[in-house]
Design a protein around this motif. Structure first.
Motif, PDB file in Angstrom:
ATOM      1  N   ASP A 147      -9.743 -11.975   5.480  1.00  0.00           N
ATOM      2  CA  ASP A 147      -8.830 -11.302   6.411  1.00  0.00           C
ATOM      3  C   ASP A 147      -9.187  -9.828   6.554  1.00  0.00           C
ATOM      4  O   ASP A 147      -9.767  -9.216   5.658  1.00  0.00           O
ATOM      5  N   THR A 148      -8.809  -9.270   7.683  1.00  0.00           N
ATOM      6  CA  THR A 148      -8.849  -7.825   7.884  1.00  0.00           C
ATOM      7  C   THR A 148      -7.489  -7.411   8.433  1.00  0.00           C
ATOM      8  O   THR A 148      -6.795  -8.198   9.053  1.00  0.00           O
ATOM      9  N   ALA A 149      -7.117  -6.174   8.165  1.00  0.00           N
ATOM     10  CA  ALA A 149      -5.837  -5.671   8.647  1.00  0.00           C
ATOM     11  C   ALA A 149      -5.990  -4.196   8.984  1.00  0.00           C
ATOM     12  O   ALA A 149      -6.808  -3.491   8.396  1.00  0.00           O
ATOM     13  N   VAL A 150      -5.210  -3.751   9.950  1.00  0.00           N
ATOM     14  CA  VAL A 150      -5.148  -2.333  10.296  1.00  0.00           C
ATOM     15  C   VAL A 150      -3.760  -1.836   9.916  1.00  0.00           C
ATOM     16  O   VAL A 150      -2.757  -2.363  10.393  1.00  0.00           O
ATOM     17  N   VAL A 151      -3.732  -0.854   9.032  1.00  0.00           N
ATOM     18  CA  VAL A 151      -2.461  -0.279   8.583  1.00  0.00           C
ATOM     19  C   VAL A 151      -2.552   1.236   8.774  1.00  0.00           C
ATOM     20  O   VAL A 151      -3.313   1.914   8.082  1.00  0.00           O
ATOM     21  N   ASN A 152      -1.787   1.746   9.729  1.00  0.00           N
ATOM     22  CA  ASN A 152      -1.747   3.182  10.007  1.00  0.00           C
ATOM     23  C   ASN A 152      -0.514   3.787   9.363  1.00  0.00           C
ATOM     24  O   ASN A 152       0.523   3.129   9.238  1.00  0.00           O
ATOM     25  N   PHE A 153      -0.616   5.053   8.972  1.00  0.00           N
ATOM     26  CA  PHE A 153       0.490   5.765   8.342  1.00  0.00           C
ATOM     27  C   PHE A 153       0.806   7.030   9.132  1.00  0.00           C
ATOM     28  O   PHE A 153      -0.100   7.710   9.602  1.00  0.00           O
ATOM     29  N   ILE A 201       4.513   7.296   1.522  1.00  0.00           N
ATOM     30  CA  ILE A 201       4.834   6.221   2.457  1.00  0.00           C
ATOM     31  C   ILE A 201       4.374   4.910   1.832  1.00  0.00           C
ATOM     32  O   ILE A 201       3.259   4.807   1.330  1.00  0.00           O
ATOM     33  N   TYR A 202       5.237   3.900   1.881  1.00  0.00           N
ATOM     34  CA  TYR A 202       4.911   2.582   1.355  1.00  0.00           C
ATOM     35  C   TYR A 202       4.951   1.567   2.494  1.00  0.00           C
ATOM     36  O   TYR A 202       5.800   1.646   3.375  1.00  0.00           O
ATOM     37  N   THR A 203       4.054   0.599   2.449  1.00  0.00           N
ATOM     38  CA  THR A 203       4.092  -0.485   3.422  1.00  0.00           C
ATOM     39  C   THR A 203       4.946  -1.612   2.865  1.00  0.00           C
ATOM     40  O   THR A 203       5.271  -1.634   1.681  1.00  0.00           O
ATOM     41  N   LEU A 241       0.833  -1.200   0.000  1.00  0.00           N
ATOM     42  CA  LEU A 241       0.000   0.000   0.000  1.00  0.00           C
ATOM     43  C   LEU A 241       0.870   1.254   0.000  1.00  0.00           C
ATOM     44  O   LEU A 241       1.998   1.249   0.486  1.00  0.00           O
ATOM     45  N   LYS A 242       0.288   2.335  -0.537  1.00  0.00           N
ATOM     46  CA  LYS A 242       0.978   3.616  -0.622  1.00  0.00           C
ATOM     47  C   LYS A 242       0.051   4.709  -0.103  1.00  0.00           C
ATOM     48  O   LYS A 242      -1.142   4.719  -0.418  1.00  0.00           O
ATOM     49  N   ALA A 243       0.591   5.620   0.698  1.00  0.00           N
ATOM     50  CA  ALA A 243      -0.144   6.811   1.139  1.00  0.00           C
ATOM     51  C   ALA A 243       0.518   8.011   0.473  1.00  0.00           C
ATOM     52  O   ALA A 243       1.745   8.159   0.526  1.00  0.00           O
ATOM     53  N   ALA A 244      -0.284   8.855  -0.169  1.00  0.00           N
ATOM     54  CA  ALA A 244       0.269   9.994  -0.893  1.00  0.00           C
ATOM     55  C   ALA A 244      -0.560  11.251  -0.650  1.00  0.00           C
ATOM     56  O   ALA A 244      -1.791  11.198  -0.668  1.00  0.00           O
ATOM     57  N   TRP A 245       0.154  12.355  -0.426  1.00  0.00           N
ATOM     58  CA  TRP A 245      -0.496  13.656  -0.268  1.00  0.00           C
ATOM     59  C   TRP A 245       0.500  14.720  -0.679  1.00  0.00           C
ATOM     60  O   TRP A 245       1.700  14.606  -0.396  1.00  0.00           O
ATOM     61  N   ILE A 246       0.033  15.757  -1.352  1.00  0.00           N
ATOM     62  CA  ILE A 246       0.907  16.820  -1.850  1.00  0.00           C
ATOM     63  C   ILE A 246       1.633  17.479  -0.675  1.00  0.00           C
ATOM     64  O   ILE A 246       1.017  17.831   0.331  1.00  0.00           O
ATOM     65  N   GLY A 247       2.945  17.618  -0.826  1.00  0.00           N
ATOM     66  CA  GLY A 247       3.749  18.266   0.196  1.00  0.00           C
ATOM     67  C   GLY A 247       4.289  17.323   1.254  1.00  0.00           C
ATOM     68  O   GLY A 247       4.974  17.750   2.171  1.00  0.00           O
TER      69      GLY A 247
END
Length: 127
Positions: free
Chosen positions: A110-116, A99-101, A89-95
Motif C-alpha cells: 500500500d501507499t498513502a498520502v498524509v498531509n499535516f 498533530i496526530y493522525t 502518525l505524529k508530526a512534531a516541531w518545536i513551537g
C-alpha cells in the motif's frame, strides 16, 4: 520504594510494547524485505503552517511507537516506510502543536498520502 515503582513501570512498558508487536505481526526489516516495492508500505506527504500556508522543513514525522521516523525536507515533504499493522502518525516541531493522525490501516504494497497542517503554539516554552 521509588526503585520498585520504576521497575514496575519498566515492566509494564515492556509488556505493552510486546503486546503491540505481537498483535501487529511486524515486518522484519531486512534488505530483502525493503528491496521489494511490493513488500514496502510507503507514506508520503507534506507539512505546512496552518496560518501562512508555507512548507515546514525539519518537522519530525514518526509512528507513535517511534520505531519509524523521518523528517521533512526543505519543501516540507517526507517519505516514511511503515509496518502493515494499524499505525498512527505524529508530526512534531518545536513551537507548534503536535498533530496526530487517526489509525492508518495499511498492508504490504500500500501507499498513502498524509498531509499535516501545523498550528503555532502560543504557550511559552518551559525549561
Amino acid at each position: 520504594m521509588i526503585n520498585n515503582l520504576k521497575n514496575i513501570k519498566s515492566k509494564i512498558a515492556l509488556i505493552l510494547v510486546a503486546s503491540v508487536v505481537i498483535s501487529c505481526n511486524p515486518l522484519k526489516y531486512t534488505k530483502s524485505v525493503l528491496s521489494s516495492n511490493a513488500d514496502r508500505i510507503i507514506v508520503t506527504g507534506q507539512v505546512i503552517d496552518e496560518d501562512t500556508g508555507l512548507a515546514m522543513p525539519v518537522v519530525v514525522i514518526s509512528t507513535i511507537d517511534k520505531l519509524r521516523q523521518t523528517s521533512t525536507d526543505k519543501d516540507g515533504k517526507y517519505t516514511l516506510d511503515i509496518t502493515g499493522c494499524s499505525q498512527k502518525l505524529k508530526a512534531a516541531w518545536i513551537g507548534y502543536h503536535h498533530i496526530y493522525t487517526r489509525n492508518l490501516k495499511l498492508k504490504k504494497g500500500d501507499t498513502a498520502v498524509v498531509n499535516f497542517k501545523m498550528k503555532y503554539d502560543m504557550r511559552p516554552l518551559i525549561d
